[in-house]
Design a protein around this motif. Structure first.
Motif: not given
Length: 190
Positions: A64, A108, A110, A112, A117-118, A133
């Motif tokens: 992240a 950003a 995130e 997952t 990840a997003n 995204t």
């Protein structure tokens, strides 16, 4: 004195476990963005961008905390048919000059799942910037067998509305939605 040095070393040890993000540079020869859209319900039309520039700041310990930046010229688009390329570059769509760029800068990440990840970021296309995204996955991370240095591979997907970027000519007959698949390789900057 030995006890003081040992105590200092033990106190610092937890901080050594925190890795800093490492810089990776995109391998232009093995990175591409593939896009697809529905053409009047008759077919799916494909195109791609390749040979682009970018870098990843990759934090293995805390994904992240990573980031990505990519850019490429609009005119690097490959459609497989010169007349379609010229139509896309015309004022009906991009009106693209030689120096018009597509850029993506992450804002950003995130995590997952294990290796997924997003990645949210700002996509600038046709002089319009919108948040997008990407659903991303880490394909492989390790030493490249031929280059003998750290290498990483990622895939990502997203869908955008071309009308969001003032490229909505002929919508809805030609789909407004454009599916995007991204596959990149990157090598650790030395």
């Amino acid at each position: 004195m030995k006890k003081t040095l040992l105590a200092a070393a033990l106190a610092a040890a937890p901080f050594a476990a925190f890795a800093e993000p490492e810089a990776y540079v995109l391998d232009a020869s093995h990175s591409q963005v593939l896009f697809a859209y529905d053409h009047l319900g008759y077919s799916t039309t494909w195109g791609l961008f390749a040979g682009f520039d970018g870098e990843i700041s990759f934090d293995q310990a805390d994904p992240a905390n990573s980031s990505v930046r990519v850019s490429f010229p609009v005119r690097s688009m490959f459609t497989g048919w010169e007349a379609r390329f010229e139509h896309f570059m015309s004022d009906a769509f991009f009106g693209a000059d030689e120096d018009d760029m597509v850029t993506f800068t992450s804002t950003a990440i995130e995590v997952t799942g294990e290796g997924t990840a997003n990645i949210t970021g700002d996509l600038t296309l046709n002089d319009v910037t919108k948040p997008v995204t990407l659903a991303a996955s880490l394909n492989q991370l390790g030493d490249h067998p031929m280059e003998n240095k750290p290498w990483a591979g990622f895939d990502a997907t997203t869908t955008i509305l071309r009308s969001d970027f003032n490229l909505g000519e002929f919508a809805p007959f030609i789909s407004d939605e454009v599916d995007i698949q991204i596959s990149i390789e990157a090598f650790k900057a030395m």
